[in-house]
Write an enzyme that holds these catalytic residues in place. Sequence first.
Site, mmCIF file in Angstrom:
data_model
loop_
_atom_site.group_PDB
_atom_site.id
_atom_site.type_symbol
_atom_site.label_atom_id
_atom_site.label_comp_id
_atom_site.label_asym_id
_atom_site.label_seq_id
_atom_site.Cartn_x
_atom_site.Cartn_y
_atom_site.Cartn_z
ATOM 1 N N GLY A 97 0.773 -1.235 0.000
ATOM 2 C CA GLY A 97 0.000 0.000 0.000
ATOM 3 C C GLY A 97 0.802 1.283 0.000
ATOM 4 O O GLY A 97 0.225 2.377 0.036
ATOM 5 N N GLN A 98 2.141 1.185 -0.032
ATOM 6 C CA GLN A 98 2.964 2.407 0.018
ATOM 7 C C GLN A 98 2.794 3.199 -1.274
ATOM 8 O O GLN A 98 2.817 2.631 -2.375
ATOM 9 C CB GLN A 98 4.438 2.036 0.225
ATOM 10 C CG GLN A 98 5.336 3.241 0.463
ATOM 11 C CD GLN A 98 6.765 2.847 0.854
ATOM 12 O OE1 GLN A 98 7.110 1.660 0.898
ATOM 13 N NE2 GLN A 98 7.581 3.835 1.133
ATOM 14 N N THR A 99 2.599 4.510 -1.128
ATOM 15 C CA THR A 99 2.431 5.379 -2.307
ATOM 16 C C THR A 99 3.524 6.434 -2.405
ATOM 17 O O THR A 99 3.767 6.955 -3.490
ATOM 18 C CB THR A 99 1.058 6.092 -2.276
ATOM 19 O OG1 THR A 99 0.966 6.880 -1.097
ATOM 20 C CG2 THR A 99 -0.082 5.091 -2.336
ATOM 21 N N VAL A 100 4.149 6.763 -1.269
ATOM 22 C CA VAL A 100 5.272 7.713 -1.287
ATOM 23 C C VAL A 100 6.497 6.937 -0.809
ATOM 24 O O VAL A 100 6.519 6.427 0.320
ATOM 25 C CB VAL A 100 5.013 8.925 -0.370
ATOM 26 C CG1 VAL A 100 6.237 9.844 -0.349
ATOM 27 C CG2 VAL A 100 3.771 9.694 -0.824
ATOM 28 N N HIS A 104 7.887 6.690 5.871
ATOM 29 C CA HIS A 104 7.095 7.543 6.763
ATOM 30 C C HIS A 104 6.278 6.669 7.695
ATOM 31 O O HIS A 104 5.778 5.621 7.302
ATOM 32 C CB HIS A 104 6.191 8.496 5.973
ATOM 33 C CG HIS A 104 5.387 7.824 4.915
ATOM 34 N ND1 HIS A 104 5.918 7.412 3.719
ATOM 35 C CD2 HIS A 104 4.090 7.470 4.890
ATOM 36 C CE1 HIS A 104 4.986 6.842 2.988
ATOM 37 N NE2 HIS A 104 3.862 6.850 3.682
ATOM 38 N N HIS A 106 2.980 6.626 9.991
ATOM 39 C CA HIS A 106 1.706 7.304 10.237
ATOM 40 C C HIS A 106 1.410 7.268 11.741
ATOM 41 O O HIS A 106 1.454 6.192 12.358
ATOM 42 C CB HIS A 106 0.556 6.585 9.524
ATOM 43 C CG HIS A 106 0.635 6.581 8.027
ATOM 44 N ND1 HIS A 106 -0.097 7.449 7.250
ATOM 45 C CD2 HIS A 106 1.339 5.812 7.156
ATOM 46 C CE1 HIS A 106 0.147 7.201 5.964
ATOM 47 N NE2 HIS A 106 1.011 6.210 5.881
HETATM 48 P P1 AMP Z 1 1.484 5.788 2.095
HETATM 49 O O1 AMP Z 1 0.282 5.258 1.394
HETATM 50 O O2 AMP Z 1 1.778 5.066 3.382
HETATM 51 O O3 AMP Z 1 2.687 5.852 1.191
HETATM 52 O O4 AMP Z 1 1.105 7.235 2.568
HETATM 53 C C1 AMP Z 1 1.419 8.398 1.921
HETATM 54 C C2 AMP Z 1 0.769 9.476 2.732
HETATM 55 O O5 AMP Z 1 1.298 10.706 2.323
HETATM 56 C C3 AMP Z 1 -0.744 9.548 2.557
HETATM 57 O O6 AMP Z 1 -1.378 9.408 3.827
HETATM 58 C C4 AMP Z 1 -0.968 10.932 1.961
HETATM 59 O O7 AMP Z 1 -2.122 11.537 2.466
HETATM 60 C C5 AMP Z 1 0.274 11.673 2.379
HETATM 61 N N1 AMP Z 1 0.692 12.729 1.486
HETATM 62 C C6 AMP Z 1 0.724 12.709 0.135
HETATM 63 N N2 AMP Z 1 1.226 13.872 -0.342
HETATM 64 C C7 AMP Z 1 1.519 14.641 0.736
HETATM 65 C C8 AMP Z 1 2.058 15.936 0.908
HETATM 66 N N3 AMP Z 1 2.423 16.705 -0.129
HETATM 67 N N4 AMP Z 1 2.202 16.402 2.173
HETATM 68 C C9 AMP Z 1 1.853 15.651 3.236
HETATM 69 N N5 AMP Z 1 1.339 14.414 3.124
HETATM 70 C C10 AMP Z 1 1.167 13.904 1.910
#
Ligand code: AMP
Length: 132
Positions: A97-100, A104, A106
């Site tokens: 589920g990682q998108t960034v 990080h 949460h």
């Molecule tokens: P994940 O799915 O664990 O990779 O989570 C990525 C998180 O980054 C999500 O909860 C998004 O809401 C958050 N996110 C995406 N873009 C930004 C941003 N520019 N600043 C702060 N949070 C962000």
Amino acid sequence: MDTPFTATCTCIFCKHAASLSFTAEQGTCIAFPDKYPVTEGHLLIIPKRHAPDYFSLTAEEKKDADALLHRLKDDILQKDPSVTGFNIGINNGYDAGQTVFHCHIHLIPRRKGDCENPRGGVRGVIPGKRGY
Ligand code: AMP
Ligand code: ZN
């Protein structure tokens, strides 16, 4: 601040580390609000250094991240008495589920009644498997 950000880095979280507009700092790590919060007060804790996932962190980064988790938890509880629990979560890898792809953690404050049935919490990463 010592930051790994360079002009060529396109990672959105490296840009956060370079912006100086974060919420808290502890040694090698910072925290800032999630842009699309799951609940009010949802924070992200990241290493300043670009590291793709939790398993890439150094011992020092893990120690600093843990200290930040505790500090921010205490801070949230002091400021918001409606908070009665927390979810702490890390998605490691696209299939999890990682998108960034800058590590990080949460920190998600929870409040009584914020969903119909909280039982199972993070087990909900697989829809339908939260309850047992
Ligand atoms: P994940 O799915 O664990 O990779 O989570 C990525 C998180 O980054 C999500 O909860 C998004 O809401 C958050 N996110 C995406 N873009 C930004 C941003 N520019 N600043 C702060 N949070 C962000
Ligand atoms: Zn990065």
